[in-house]
Design a protein around this motif. Sequence first.
Motif, PDB file in Angstrom:
ATOM      1  N   ALA A 285     -16.754  -7.938   2.359  1.00  0.00           N
ATOM      2  CA  ALA A 285     -15.789  -7.529   1.335  1.00  0.00           C
ATOM      3  C   ALA A 285     -14.994  -8.724   0.814  1.00  0.00           C
ATOM      4  CB  ALA A 285     -14.841  -6.483   1.896  1.00  0.00           C
ATOM      5  N   ASP A 286     -14.610  -8.649  -0.464  1.00  0.00           N
ATOM      6  CA  ASP A 286     -13.725  -9.648  -1.053  1.00  0.00           C
ATOM      7  C   ASP A 286     -12.263  -9.223  -0.973  1.00  0.00           C
ATOM      8  OD1 ASP A 286     -15.854 -11.369  -2.179  1.00  0.00           O
ATOM      9  OD2 ASP A 286     -16.276  -9.593  -3.397  1.00  0.00           O
ATOM     10  N   LEU A 287     -12.065  -7.914  -1.018  1.00  0.00           N
ATOM     11  CA  LEU A 287     -10.706  -7.375  -1.097  1.00  0.00           C
ATOM     12  C   LEU A 287     -10.670  -6.032  -0.402  1.00  0.00           C
ATOM     13  CD1 LEU A 287      -7.801  -7.150  -2.359  1.00  0.00           C
ATOM     14  CD2 LEU A 287      -8.913  -6.260  -4.432  1.00  0.00           C
ATOM     15  N   VAL A 288      -9.585  -5.768   0.336  1.00  0.00           N
ATOM     16  CA  VAL A 288      -9.401  -4.454   0.937  1.00  0.00           C
ATOM     17  C   VAL A 288      -8.014  -3.945   0.577  1.00  0.00           C
ATOM     18  CG1 VAL A 288      -8.749  -5.516   3.157  1.00  0.00           C
ATOM     19  CG2 VAL A 288      -9.334  -3.095   3.066  1.00  0.00           C
ATOM     20  N   PHE A 289      -7.980  -2.736   0.051  1.00  0.00           N
ATOM     21  CA  PHE A 289      -6.722  -2.056  -0.232  1.00  0.00           C
ATOM     22  C   PHE A 289      -6.425  -1.091   0.902  1.00  0.00           C
ATOM     23  CE2 PHE A 289      -7.658  -3.039  -4.742  1.00  0.00           C
ATOM     24  CZ  PHE A 289      -6.396  -3.446  -5.175  1.00  0.00           C
ATOM     25  N   THR A 290      -5.174  -1.098   1.359  1.00  0.00           N
ATOM     26  CA  THR A 290      -4.708  -0.043   2.234  1.00  0.00           C
ATOM     27  C   THR A 290      -3.368   0.429   1.683  1.00  0.00           C
ATOM     28  OG1 THR A 290      -4.298   0.628   4.527  1.00  0.00           O
ATOM     29  CG2 THR A 290      -3.566  -1.589   3.886  1.00  0.00           C
ATOM     30  N   VAL A 321      -6.050  -8.709   2.032  1.00  0.00           N
ATOM     31  CA  VAL A 321      -5.573  -7.376   2.397  1.00  0.00           C
ATOM     32  C   VAL A 321      -4.322  -7.073   1.574  1.00  0.00           C
ATOM     33  CG1 VAL A 321      -4.716  -5.879   4.232  1.00  0.00           C
ATOM     34  CG2 VAL A 321      -6.454  -7.619   4.742  1.00  0.00           C
ATOM     35  N   VAL A 322      -4.400  -6.038   0.750  1.00  0.00           N
ATOM     36  CA  VAL A 322      -3.291  -5.671  -0.128  1.00  0.00           C
ATOM     37  C   VAL A 322      -2.817  -4.266   0.218  1.00  0.00           C
ATOM     38  CG1 VAL A 322      -2.572  -5.229  -2.510  1.00  0.00           C
ATOM     39  CG2 VAL A 322      -4.066  -7.175  -1.983  1.00  0.00           C
ATOM     40  N   VAL A 323      -1.511  -4.138   0.393  1.00  0.00           N
ATOM     41  CA  VAL A 323      -0.898  -2.852   0.703  1.00  0.00           C
ATOM     42  C   VAL A 323      -0.235  -2.287  -0.552  1.00  0.00           C
ATOM     43  CG1 VAL A 323       0.910  -1.675   2.030  1.00  0.00           C
ATOM     44  CG2 VAL A 323      -0.470  -3.462   3.117  1.00  0.00           C
ATOM     45  N   LEU A 324      -0.516  -1.030  -0.844  1.00  0.00           N
ATOM     46  CA  LEU A 324       0.186  -0.285  -1.883  1.00  0.00           C
ATOM     47  C   LEU A 324       0.983   0.807  -1.179  1.00  0.00           C
ATOM     48  CD1 LEU A 324      -2.674   0.163  -4.524  1.00  0.00           C
ATOM     49  CD2 LEU A 324      -1.096  -1.761  -4.238  1.00  0.00           C
ATOM     50  N   ALA A 325       2.276   0.880  -1.438  1.00  0.00           N
ATOM     51  CA  ALA A 325       3.127   1.808  -0.689  1.00  0.00           C
ATOM     52  C   ALA A 325       4.195   2.424  -1.585  1.00  0.00           C
ATOM     53  CB  ALA A 325       3.793   1.082   0.482  1.00  0.00           C
ATOM     54  N   GLY A 339      -0.969 -10.818   8.644  1.00  0.00           N
ATOM     55  CA  GLY A 339      -2.280 -10.866   8.012  1.00  0.00           C
ATOM     56  C   GLY A 339      -2.384 -10.104   6.716  1.00  0.00           C
ATOM     57  N   ILE A 340      -1.243  -9.668   6.168  1.00  0.00           N
ATOM     58  CA  ILE A 340      -1.228  -8.954   4.895  1.00  0.00           C
ATOM     59  C   ILE A 340      -1.073  -9.966   3.761  1.00  0.00           C
ATOM     60  CG2 ILE A 340      -0.073  -7.189   3.507  1.00  0.00           C
ATOM     61  CD1 ILE A 340      -1.348  -6.092   6.059  1.00  0.00           C
ATOM     62  N   THR A 341      -1.975  -9.961   2.814  1.00  0.00           N
ATOM     63  CA  THR A 341      -1.907 -10.904   1.697  1.00  0.00           C
ATOM     64  C   THR A 341      -0.729 -10.604   0.784  1.00  0.00           C
ATOM     65  OG1 THR A 341      -4.328 -11.035   1.747  1.00  0.00           O
ATOM     66  CG2 THR A 341      -3.221 -11.908  -0.216  1.00  0.00           C
ATOM     67  N   ALA A 342      -0.542  -9.340   0.441  1.00  0.00           N
ATOM     68  CA  ALA A 342       0.548  -8.936  -0.441  1.00  0.00           C
ATOM     69  C   ALA A 342       0.786  -7.445  -0.284  1.00  0.00           C
ATOM     70  CB  ALA A 342       0.229  -9.270  -1.899  1.00  0.00           C
ATOM     71  N   ALA A 343       2.021  -7.026  -0.584  1.00  0.00           N
ATOM     72  CA  ALA A 343       2.377  -5.612  -0.530  1.00  0.00           C
ATOM     73  C   ALA A 343       3.170  -5.263  -1.776  1.00  0.00           C
ATOM     74  CB  ALA A 343       3.188  -5.300   0.719  1.00  0.00           C
ATOM     75  N   PHE A 344       2.832  -4.134  -2.407  1.00  0.00           N
ATOM     76  CA  PHE A 344       3.471  -3.735  -3.656  1.00  0.00           C
ATOM     77  C   PHE A 344       3.937  -2.283  -3.574  1.00  0.00           C
ATOM     78  CE2 PHE A 344       0.261  -6.921  -4.697  1.00  0.00           C
ATOM     79  CZ  PHE A 344       0.999  -7.855  -5.419  1.00  0.00           C
TER      80      PHE A 344
END
Length: 380
Positions: A285-290, A321-325, A339-344
Amino acid sequence: MRVVVAPDSFKGSLSAAEVAARVADGVRAARPDAVVTCLPMADGGEGTLEALLAAWDVTPQVIDTVDAIGRPRTARWATSPDGRTGVVELAEASGLPHVSDQPLQPLHAGTRGTGEVARAVLDAGVDEVLVCLGGSASTDGGAGILTGLGARLLDDDGADVPDGGEGLARVVRIDLDGLHPRARQVRWRLAVDVTNPLVGEHGAAHVFGHQKGANDGDAEYLDTALRHWADVLDRETGVRTHDLPGAGAAGGVPSGLVAVLGAETEQGAQLVAEAIGLPEALADADLVFTGEGSFDSQSVRGKVADGIARLAAASPAKPSVVVLAGQVLLPAPLAWEAGITAAFSIAPGPVELDDLLHRTPARLTDLAAQVTNLLGRSGS
């Protein structure tokens, strides 16, 4: 571009499968050629069965059982596509929401109904049983599950003790003659998302009892009853569970199942990830959304985001690893450290909660599209 979408649910708004679908829509809007894999996640508690049903694309089974205070109830369970793993979610039969229409009964609520569900799973011929803990209405040390499987808990007079935490204080002997014949032949895996011990100030009764209706006196009584239960388990099985990390989950359920059935406690998010094939999906994978409702300090202590970040770091591709919350409360440096790249946050600005809940689906799609476009253009 290969993208994995593996969110938790947004409680009160969308299931994990619904969140995944909305995020996937955003990814495809930004990159129509993207290869998107949706694997709804859970941390082992409520919602785990739903996530596994979606990931495995299987239909749940339904059984008539009882709720935590003994009233008739139906509960779902499932088996993996290969039929080897059975899934029991404790909240289906013994969950707190199902008894909230009555005054809570912290001393009498039990897990017998979950044991009856587990019996049906064993009858299906599985090799292992995954028990998803969380949302329990009871503090019975797993005694109800054992009685639902056919065990008898006896007092000084040889009579069966009543269900619930109160009955634990009267147990002097465990009779396993009637235990389901396959109960000790299969592997039991318990998905937990806490590390609390069974007893003491950080144990099941004192930390979680109040949310199940216990006052301070009830909590003290239940802690004493659980300690006695652990003593009996130690004497009868030779397994000590008093201080076992995670034994305080779901009202102490792991204690009875570890001692009598040889169950193993595992970090819930990691167990679910393995069950749905997430490590394999992350390998290229290149990108994972959680995502989840609130991204905060607890999120990086065994919850879904933490588990995914660890798996991503260990994978050959090491995807972002990108978090959407719904809300992001964890400072960026702590997120990076985990280890989280970014969170929005999906909130567009100051907004009332009801309005945000209404906007959640569209905001998830829009935000996922923006992140995908940004990372895609940067060469991910």
